[in-house]
Write a protein that holds these residues in place. Sequence first.
Motif, PDB file in Angstrom:
ATOM      1  N   GLY A 121     -29.355  12.832 -71.725  1.00 26.80           N
ATOM      2  CA  GLY A 121     -29.949  11.780 -72.547  1.00 26.80           C
ATOM      3  C   GLY A 121     -30.579  12.341 -73.805  1.00 26.80           C
ATOM      4  O   GLY A 121     -30.475  11.761 -74.890  1.00 26.80           O
ATOM      5  N   GLU A 122     -31.213  13.508 -73.666  1.00 28.53           N
ATOM      6  CA  GLU A 122     -31.802  14.164 -74.837  1.00 28.53           C
ATOM      7  C   GLU A 122     -30.706  14.633 -75.792  1.00 28.53           C
ATOM      8  O   GLU A 122     -30.875  14.566 -77.004  1.00 28.53           O
ATOM      9  CB  GLU A 122     -32.674  15.350 -74.415  1.00 28.53           C
ATOM     10  CG  GLU A 122     -33.963  14.942 -73.741  1.00 28.53           C
ATOM     11  CD  GLU A 122     -34.877  14.131 -74.647  1.00 28.53           C
ATOM     12  OE1 GLU A 122     -35.087  14.532 -75.806  1.00 28.53           O
ATOM     13  OE2 GLU A 122     -35.373  13.099 -74.197  1.00 28.53           O
ATOM     14  N   PHE A 123     -29.579  15.078 -75.244  1.00 23.34           N
ATOM     15  CA  PHE A 123     -28.458  15.466 -76.098  1.00 23.34           C
ATOM     16  C   PHE A 123     -27.973  14.255 -76.889  1.00 23.34           C
ATOM     17  O   PHE A 123     -27.592  14.374 -78.046  1.00 23.34           O
ATOM     18  CB  PHE A 123     -27.289  16.011 -75.279  1.00 23.34           C
ATOM     19  CG  PHE A 123     -27.554  17.322 -74.596  1.00 23.34           C
ATOM     20  CD1 PHE A 123     -28.632  18.127 -74.941  1.00 23.34           C
ATOM     21  CD2 PHE A 123     -26.710  17.769 -73.595  1.00 23.34           C
ATOM     22  CE1 PHE A 123     -28.868  19.334 -74.310  1.00 23.34           C
ATOM     23  CE2 PHE A 123     -26.924  18.975 -72.959  1.00 23.34           C
ATOM     24  CZ  PHE A 123     -28.001  19.760 -73.312  1.00 23.34           C
ATOM     25  N   GLY A 124     -27.979  13.090 -76.262  1.00 26.37           N
ATOM     26  CA  GLY A 124     -27.531  11.865 -76.913  1.00 26.37           C
ATOM     27  C   GLY A 124     -28.399  11.468 -78.093  1.00 26.37           C
ATOM     28  O   GLY A 124     -27.948  10.771 -78.996  1.00 26.37           O
TER      29      GLY A 124
ATOM     30  N   GLU B 292     -28.504  14.329 -83.560  1.00 27.28           N
ATOM     31  CA  GLU B 292     -27.741  13.739 -84.657  1.00 27.28           C
ATOM     32  C   GLU B 292     -26.243  13.925 -84.510  1.00 27.28           C
ATOM     33  O   GLU B 292     -25.466  13.132 -85.004  1.00 27.28           O
ATOM     34  CB  GLU B 292     -28.208  14.346 -85.989  1.00 27.28           C
ATOM     35  CG  GLU B 292     -29.615  13.934 -86.354  1.00 27.28           C
ATOM     36  CD  GLU B 292     -30.073  14.558 -87.651  1.00 27.28           C
ATOM     37  OE1 GLU B 292     -29.233  15.032 -88.447  1.00 27.28           O
ATOM     38  OE2 GLU B 292     -31.291  14.568 -87.883  1.00 27.28           O
ATOM     39  N   LYS B 293     -25.829  15.000 -83.841  1.00 26.83           N
ATOM     40  CA  LYS B 293     -24.400  15.237 -83.685  1.00 26.83           C
ATOM     41  C   LYS B 293     -24.052  15.338 -82.203  1.00 26.83           C
ATOM     42  O   LYS B 293     -24.907  15.617 -81.372  1.00 26.83           O
ATOM     43  CB  LYS B 293     -23.965  16.486 -84.440  1.00 26.83           C
ATOM     44  CG  LYS B 293     -24.750  17.731 -84.127  1.00 26.83           C
ATOM     45  CD  LYS B 293     -24.348  18.867 -85.047  1.00 26.83           C
ATOM     46  CE  LYS B 293     -25.166  20.109 -84.730  1.00 26.83           C
ATOM     47  NZ  LYS B 293     -24.797  21.228 -85.544  1.00 26.83           N
ATOM     48  N   LYS B 294     -22.773  15.117 -81.896  1.00 23.45           N
ATOM     49  CA  LYS B 294     -22.332  15.115 -80.503  1.00 23.45           C
ATOM     50  C   LYS B 294     -22.237  16.513 -79.913  1.00 23.45           C
ATOM     51  O   LYS B 294     -22.656  16.743 -78.789  1.00 23.45           O
ATOM     52  CB  LYS B 294     -20.968  14.430 -80.376  1.00 23.45           C
ATOM     53  CG  LYS B 294     -21.037  12.948 -80.299  1.00 23.45           C
ATOM     54  CD  LYS B 294     -19.676  12.395 -79.955  1.00 23.45           C
ATOM     55  CE  LYS B 294     -19.824  10.941 -79.628  1.00 23.45           C
ATOM     56  NZ  LYS B 294     -19.330  10.582 -78.350  1.00 23.45           N
ATOM     57  N   GLU B 295     -21.622  17.429 -80.644  1.00 25.27           N
ATOM     58  CA  GLU B 295     -21.449  18.797 -80.165  1.00 25.27           C
ATOM     59  C   GLU B 295     -22.598  19.654 -80.676  1.00 25.27           C
ATOM     60  O   GLU B 295     -22.757  19.843 -81.875  1.00 25.27           O
ATOM     61  CB  GLU B 295     -20.108  19.370 -80.641  1.00 25.27           C
ATOM     62  CG  GLU B 295     -18.901  18.649 -80.080  1.00 25.27           C
ATOM     63  CD  GLU B 295     -18.804  18.755 -78.568  1.00 25.27           C
ATOM     64  OE1 GLU B 295     -19.073  19.841 -78.019  1.00 25.27           O
ATOM     65  OE2 GLU B 295     -18.483  17.734 -77.939  1.00 25.27           O
ATOM     66  N   LEU B 296     -23.380  20.199 -79.756  1.00 26.07           N
ATOM     67  CA  LEU B 296     -24.541  20.999 -80.116  1.00 26.07           C
ATOM     68  C   LEU B 296     -24.259  22.474 -79.883  1.00 26.07           C
ATOM     69  O   LEU B 296     -23.550  22.837 -78.946  1.00 26.07           O
ATOM     70  CB  LEU B 296     -25.741  20.575 -79.265  1.00 26.07           C
ATOM     71  CG  LEU B 296     -26.152  19.108 -79.349  1.00 26.07           C
ATOM     72  CD1 LEU B 296     -27.219  18.805 -78.315  1.00 26.07           C
ATOM     73  CD2 LEU B 296     -26.657  18.775 -80.730  1.00 26.07           C
ATOM     74  N   SER B 297     -24.830  23.308 -80.729  1.00 21.15           N
ATOM     75  CA  SER B 297     -24.717  24.751 -80.526  1.00 21.15           C
ATOM     76  C   SER B 297     -25.634  25.140 -79.363  1.00 21.15           C
ATOM     77  O   SER B 297     -26.520  24.376 -78.974  1.00 21.15           O
ATOM     78  CB  SER B 297     -25.126  25.503 -81.791  1.00 21.15           C
ATOM     79  OG  SER B 297     -26.525  25.377 -81.997  1.00 21.15           O
ATOM     80  N   ASP B 298     -25.429  26.321 -78.827  1.00 25.33           N
ATOM     81  CA  ASP B 298     -26.272  26.779 -77.726  1.00 25.33           C
ATOM     82  C   ASP B 298     -27.739  26.870 -78.154  1.00 25.33           C
ATOM     83  O   ASP B 298     -28.635  26.561 -77.365  1.00 25.33           O
ATOM     84  CB  ASP B 298     -25.788  28.131 -77.203  1.00 25.33           C
ATOM     85  CG  ASP B 298     -24.548  27.999 -76.321  1.00 25.33           C
ATOM     86  OD1 ASP B 298     -24.152  26.857 -75.993  1.00 25.33           O
ATOM     87  OD2 ASP B 298     -23.977  29.039 -75.958  1.00 25.33           O
ATOM     88  N   ASP B 299     -28.001  27.274 -79.399  1.00 24.50           N
ATOM     89  CA  ASP B 299     -29.386  27.348 -79.884  1.00 24.50           C
ATOM     90  C   ASP B 299     -30.035  25.966 -79.917  1.00 24.50           C
ATOM     91  O   ASP B 299     -31.208  25.819 -79.583  1.00 24.50           O
ATOM     92  CB  ASP B 299     -29.446  27.989 -81.272  1.00 24.50           C
ATOM     93  CG  ASP B 299     -29.260  29.505 -81.221  1.00 24.50           C
ATOM     94  OD1 ASP B 299     -29.446  30.096 -80.143  1.00 24.50           O
ATOM     95  OD2 ASP B 299     -28.921  30.086 -82.271  1.00 24.50           O
ATOM     96  N   GLU B 300     -29.270  24.956 -80.324  1.00 27.39           N
ATOM     97  CA  GLU B 300     -29.803  23.591 -80.347  1.00 27.39           C
ATOM     98  C   GLU B 300     -30.072  23.094 -78.931  1.00 27.39           C
ATOM     99  O   GLU B 300     -31.084  22.430 -78.685  1.00 27.39           O
ATOM    100  CB  GLU B 300     -28.821  22.656 -81.063  1.00 27.39           C
ATOM    101  CG  GLU B 300     -28.696  22.935 -82.550  1.00 27.39           C
ATOM    102  CD  GLU B 300     -27.528  22.217 -83.210  1.00 27.39           C
ATOM    103  OE1 GLU B 300     -27.700  21.793 -84.373  1.00 27.39           O
ATOM    104  OE2 GLU B 300     -26.456  22.086 -82.575  1.00 27.39           O
ATOM    105  N   VAL B 301     -29.196  23.427 -78.012  1.00 32.79           N
ATOM    106  CA  VAL B 301     -29.390  23.039 -76.612  1.00 32.79           C
ATOM    107  C   VAL B 301     -30.645  23.708 -76.056  1.00 32.79           C
ATOM    108  O   VAL B 301     -31.454  23.070 -75.383  1.00 32.79           O
ATOM    109  CB  VAL B 301     -28.146  23.391 -75.761  1.00 32.79           C
ATOM    110  CG1 VAL B 301     -28.428  23.208 -74.279  1.00 32.79           C
ATOM    111  CG2 VAL B 301     -26.949  22.548 -76.179  1.00 32.79           C
ATOM    112  N   VAL B 302     -30.826  24.992 -76.365  1.00 36.77           N
ATOM    113  CA  VAL B 302     -32.004  25.717 -75.885  1.00 36.77           C
ATOM    114  C   VAL B 302     -33.279  25.090 -76.446  1.00 36.77           C
ATOM    115  O   VAL B 302     -34.275  24.955 -75.728  1.00 36.77           O
ATOM    116  CB  VAL B 302     -31.902  27.225 -76.237  1.00 36.77           C
ATOM    117  CG1 VAL B 302     -33.220  27.933 -76.032  1.00 36.77           C
ATOM    118  CG2 VAL B 302     -30.809  27.878 -75.413  1.00 36.77           C
ATOM    119  N   LYS B 303     -33.263  24.675 -77.711  1.00 41.24           N
ATOM    120  CA  LYS B 303     -34.436  24.004 -78.303  1.00 41.24           C
ATOM    121  C   LYS B 303     -34.771  22.733 -77.539  1.00 41.24           C
ATOM    122  O   LYS B 303     -35.927  22.449 -77.241  1.00 41.24           O
ATOM    123  CB  LYS B 303     -34.178  23.659 -79.773  1.00 41.24           C
ATOM    124  CG  LYS B 303     -34.429  24.769 -80.726  1.00 41.24           C
ATOM    125  CD  LYS B 303     -34.263  24.290 -82.157  1.00 41.24           C
ATOM    126  CE  LYS B 303     -34.464  25.404 -83.141  1.00 41.24           C
ATOM    127  NZ  LYS B 303     -34.255  24.970 -84.516  1.00 41.24           N
TER     128      LYS B 303
END
Length: 131
Positions: free
Chosen positions: A31-34, A37-48
């Motif tokens: 849900g937080e990924f949703g 701003e973008k659908k595909e997140l980098s690993d750094d963005e996911v870690v944040k």
Amino acid sequence: MRLQEQIKQDLKTAMKEKDEERKNTLRVIMGEFGRAEKKELSDDEVVKILRSLLKSARETQERAGGGNERFIEIIESYLPQMADDAEIRAWIDENLDFSEYKNKMQAMRPIMQHFGSRADGNRVKEILQSM
């Protein structure tokens, strides 16, 4: 496999295994990924995103006086292993020449670029100040 894809796969597995706690936690993460701003997140963005969720879960746990241990444990399992002080010091000794900088704090940038989300900026700052 990227971290975002791994979490999606783990959600499918948790649903098949009927692991309700893991499934619910992974749905919160998705849900937080949703909200990004973008659908595909980098690993750094996911870690944040994961660190943000972890911080709020710990704050909630402190206020409530317990609970959330499994939720926190599941989130932590996706975070990269943090670099310890010895590893950071060794990298600094091998790769940096402080004579190139006006002061030690200017060396923060290359250190953080190398370690990325594996190093806490405040911890790196303390290490530099102690050198």
